[in-house]
Design an enzyme around this catalytic site. Structure first.
Site, mmCIF file in Angstrom:
data_model
loop_
_atom_site.group_PDB
_atom_site.id
_atom_site.type_symbol
_atom_site.label_atom_id
_atom_site.label_comp_id
_atom_site.label_asym_id
_atom_site.label_seq_id
_atom_site.Cartn_x
_atom_site.Cartn_y
_atom_site.Cartn_z
ATOM 1 N N ARG A 139 1.159 5.812 -0.764
ATOM 2 C CA ARG A 139 0.616 7.111 -1.176
ATOM 3 C C ARG A 139 1.757 8.032 -1.586
ATOM 4 O O ARG A 139 1.587 9.227 -1.662
ATOM 5 C CB ARG A 139 -0.161 7.757 -0.013
ATOM 6 C CG ARG A 139 -1.493 7.105 0.263
ATOM 7 C CD ARG A 139 -2.173 7.787 1.422
ATOM 8 N NE ARG A 139 -1.445 7.593 2.651
ATOM 9 C CZ ARG A 139 -1.178 8.551 3.539
ATOM 10 N NH1 ARG A 139 -1.568 9.783 3.319
ATOM 11 N NH2 ARG A 139 -0.529 8.283 4.639
ATOM 12 N N ASN A 140 2.925 7.444 -1.808
ATOM 13 C CA ASN A 140 4.105 8.243 -2.116
ATOM 14 C C ASN A 140 4.925 7.621 -3.235
ATOM 15 O O ASN A 140 4.871 6.416 -3.451
ATOM 16 C CB ASN A 140 4.994 8.356 -0.869
ATOM 17 C CG ASN A 140 4.479 9.403 0.086
ATOM 18 O OD1 ASN A 140 4.360 10.581 -0.267
ATOM 19 N ND2 ASN A 140 4.129 8.981 1.280
ATOM 20 N N GLY B 118 4.347 -1.240 7.506
ATOM 21 C CA GLY B 118 5.580 -0.599 7.976
ATOM 22 C C GLY B 118 5.340 0.178 9.251
ATOM 23 O O GLY B 118 4.383 -0.070 9.987
ATOM 24 N N ARG B 119 6.218 1.132 9.475
ATOM 25 C CA ARG B 119 6.130 1.973 10.657
ATOM 26 C C ARG B 119 5.000 2.977 10.479
ATOM 27 O O ARG B 119 4.850 3.575 9.423
ATOM 28 C CB ARG B 119 7.465 2.710 10.785
ATOM 29 C CG ARG B 119 7.672 3.419 12.078
ATOM 30 C CD ARG B 119 9.057 4.093 12.043
ATOM 31 N NE ARG B 119 9.319 4.724 13.316
ATOM 32 C CZ ARG B 119 8.831 5.900 13.659
ATOM 33 N NH1 ARG B 119 8.071 6.578 12.831
ATOM 34 N NH2 ARG B 119 9.116 6.405 14.850
ATOM 35 N N ASP B 120 4.192 3.160 11.495
ATOM 36 C CA ASP B 120 3.122 4.162 11.518
ATOM 37 C C ASP B 120 2.211 4.088 10.284
ATOM 38 O O ASP B 120 1.881 5.107 9.681
ATOM 39 C CB ASP B 120 3.738 5.570 11.641
ATOM 40 C CG ASP B 120 2.748 6.574 12.225
ATOM 41 O OD1 ASP B 120 1.797 6.141 12.908
ATOM 42 O OD2 ASP B 120 2.919 7.781 11.986
ATOM 43 N N HIS B 121 1.813 2.889 9.945
ATOM 44 C CA HIS B 121 0.949 2.678 8.774
ATOM 45 C C HIS B 121 -0.353 3.477 8.945
ATOM 46 O O HIS B 121 -1.017 3.387 9.972
ATOM 47 C CB HIS B 121 0.631 1.184 8.630
ATOM 48 C CG HIS B 121 -0.114 0.850 7.374
ATOM 49 N ND1 HIS B 121 0.490 0.261 6.284
ATOM 50 C CD2 HIS B 121 -1.403 1.035 7.022
ATOM 51 C CE1 HIS B 121 -0.407 0.097 5.327
ATOM 52 N NE2 HIS B 121 -1.568 0.561 5.749
ATOM 53 N N ALA B 122 -0.701 4.244 7.909
ATOM 54 C CA ALA B 122 -1.936 5.052 7.902
ATOM 55 C C ALA B 122 -2.023 6.001 9.092
ATOM 56 O O ALA B 122 -3.101 6.396 9.514
ATOM 57 C CB ALA B 122 -3.182 4.165 7.854
ATOM 58 N N GLN C 203 0.857 -1.190 0.000
ATOM 59 C CA GLN C 203 0.000 0.000 0.000
ATOM 60 C C GLN C 203 0.889 1.235 0.000
ATOM 61 O O GLN C 203 1.866 1.284 0.751
ATOM 62 C CB GLN C 203 -0.850 -0.066 1.271
ATOM 63 C CG GLN C 203 -1.092 1.209 2.001
ATOM 64 C CD GLN C 203 -2.232 1.994 1.386
ATOM 65 O OE1 GLN C 203 -3.180 1.389 0.900
ATOM 66 N NE2 GLN C 203 -2.127 3.291 1.373
#
Ligand SMILES: [Zn+2]
Lengths: 381, 78
Positions: A192-193, A284-288, A190
């Site tokens: 957004r970048n 990953g780290r701090d997903h969403a 997933q």
């Protein structure tokens, strides 16, 4: 060869046939109409095409409450984010009404209203986001919602997207694609970048253990300063062209709003990818996450509550570049102190582009950086 | 969402000896009660069974033909 089954048991289709779609379009003016945002229209198409299986429409009150309290549907199937339709005025509608949902002046679906109920903003925000702070973008959006919710089943007119049609796939498409490619285990990523080297290493590390990777950028409403959708797509195309094998990687988009619900959204994201036929999901780290609203690994820990999720999370700590190892590494593979590490910071990469520069190759592939820099305005303004 | 029904639980009986064994086993784990543990294990088993029983393929040959044509046109398949 058996494919991972859809969430709840079988892939939902609420898509009308061509004849039924045409009939609904012709008769749309005879029904009460609700104008929906493009974001809700995306959700409607997703329900129609089974992205949100086993949902067949917008949730009713008991379903919403169960999701808020127990993170499960009434069928005990894991589900963490209420999927609801809000309207401003309750008086305009009655239970058992058939209404037409329309966007940009065109009908997109029929909704059979099963229930009309009130939105409890406080409960919704507290349970989904763990806060009622209106600085949280998800909470702010809940505050902006209409106070009345309509629950009921949808019948959806399939509407081919105006943009990015060539990379729009739904679960039936991807299931047939994966089957044809002979993939049995598929990991979803997933994003957004645009990809930096840290993303690429996470993707490739996961890919090492499965048959294929499904890179699935989320396309939806953006904030100023976010990378534009076309920039993210072009960046991934550039990366995959030179650095991925065509036989084990697929790029396709998912139109869906971001809720910034951290842990609950990590589960939601993995459920949608399960419906696409994936067996594994990268977290990953701090997903969403957003700001400092969630513990960086809360979105990983939540998976322990769902032994019956039906998709395996692959939990990653952050990758970095280690000047001593002279390679990309993470906490598990590198013994050197933090002072030897260069982090793949998204804001650092943004800053380079904002200053008209190209990030160094220790952060981002040259091919990717050049494609981003070639866009007249890579950011949403 | 104001008049929400209370979360519903029910009781099942398990042998006392098994209960004690589980109680002992979940010490210092994330499970806060025997009920939590039993719920977890049952959900896990149910999910496994459901996956095993799922049918080989959920789409028709017509779907497959139509979708493959589109996937070829888009360059996803050769
Ligand atoms: Zn090192």
């Amino acid at each position: 060869m058996k494919m991972n089954q859809a969430h709840g048991g079988s892939l939902v289709s609420r898509i009308l046939s061509e004849t039924a779609s045409n009939k609904l379009k012709e008769q749309a003016s005879e029904y009460p109409t609700i104008t929906i945002s493009s974001s809700i229209a995306d959700i409607v198409q997703n329900i129609g095409h089974g992205v949100l299986s086993p949902l067949t429409g917008f949730m009713t009150e008991a379903e919403v409450n169960n999701v808020l309290d127990d993170m499960r549907l009434l069928s005990d199937t894991p589900w963490t984010i209420p999927i609801v339709l809000d309207v401003k005025e309750a008086n305009d509608f009655s239970v058992d009404d058939e209404v037409v949902l329309s966007t940009d002046g065109a009908p997109v679906a029929a909704l059979s209203i099963e229930e009309i109920f009130k939105l409890d903003q406080r409960q919704f925000s507290q349970q989904v986001f763990g806060t009622q702070d209106s600085k949280h973008p998800g909470v702010a959006r809940v505050h902006a919602m209409g106070k009345t919710l309509l629950g009921g089943k949808l019948s959806v007119i399939p509407s081919p997207p105006k943009k990015f049609a060539e990379v729009t796939l739904y679960p039936l498409d991807t299931r047939i694609l994966f089957k044809t490619k002979g993939w049995r285990t598929i990991v979803a990523f997933q994003t957004r970048n645009p990809p930096h080297l840290g993303h690429e290493y996470v993707e490739k590390t996961a890919l090492t253990f499965v048959d294929g990777i499904f890179i699935n950028p989320l396309i939806g409403p953006k904030k100023p300063g976010d990378f534009r959708d076309e920039v993210i797509l072009d960046a991934y195309r550039a990366l995959m062209k030179t650095y991925f094998l065509r036989e084990n990687s697929v790029l396709s988009i998912l139109r869906s709003p971001m809720y910034y619900a951290g842990p609950r959204e990590a589960i939601h994201h993995s459920i949608m990818r399960k419906n696409f036929g994936c067996t594994h999901f990268i977290v990953g780290r701090d997903h969403a996450g957003v700001g400092k609203f969630y513990h960086p690994f809360a979105a990983q820990e939540i998976f322990t509550q769902f032994p019956d999720l039906g998709i395996t999370p692959l939990l990653f700590k952050s990758f970095f570049y280690c000047t001593k190892c002279r390679s990309i590494a993470n906490d598990k593979t590198c013994p050197h102190p933090k002072s030897d590490h260069i982090n793949f910071s998204g804001s650092e990469i943004r800053r380079h582009f904002k200053d008209g520069l190209i990030p160094p190759e220790s952060l981002m592939r040259r091919e990717v950086a050049e494609v981003i820099a070639s866009h007249p305005e890579p950011f949403v303004t | 969402m104001s008049s929400k029904p209370k979360r519903k639980f029910t009781t099942v009986s398990i042998p006392k000896t098994l209960f004690e064994k589980i109680k002992d086993r979940i010490k210092n784990t994330g499970f806060s009660s025997v009920s939590d543990y039993v719920t977890y294990v049952l959900r896990e088993i149910f999910a496994e069974k459901q996956q095993q029983q799922s049918s080989e393929q959920a789409f028709s040959h017509e779907d497959e033909k139509r979708v493959k044509e589109r996937l070829r046109a888009l360059g996803y398949l050769d």
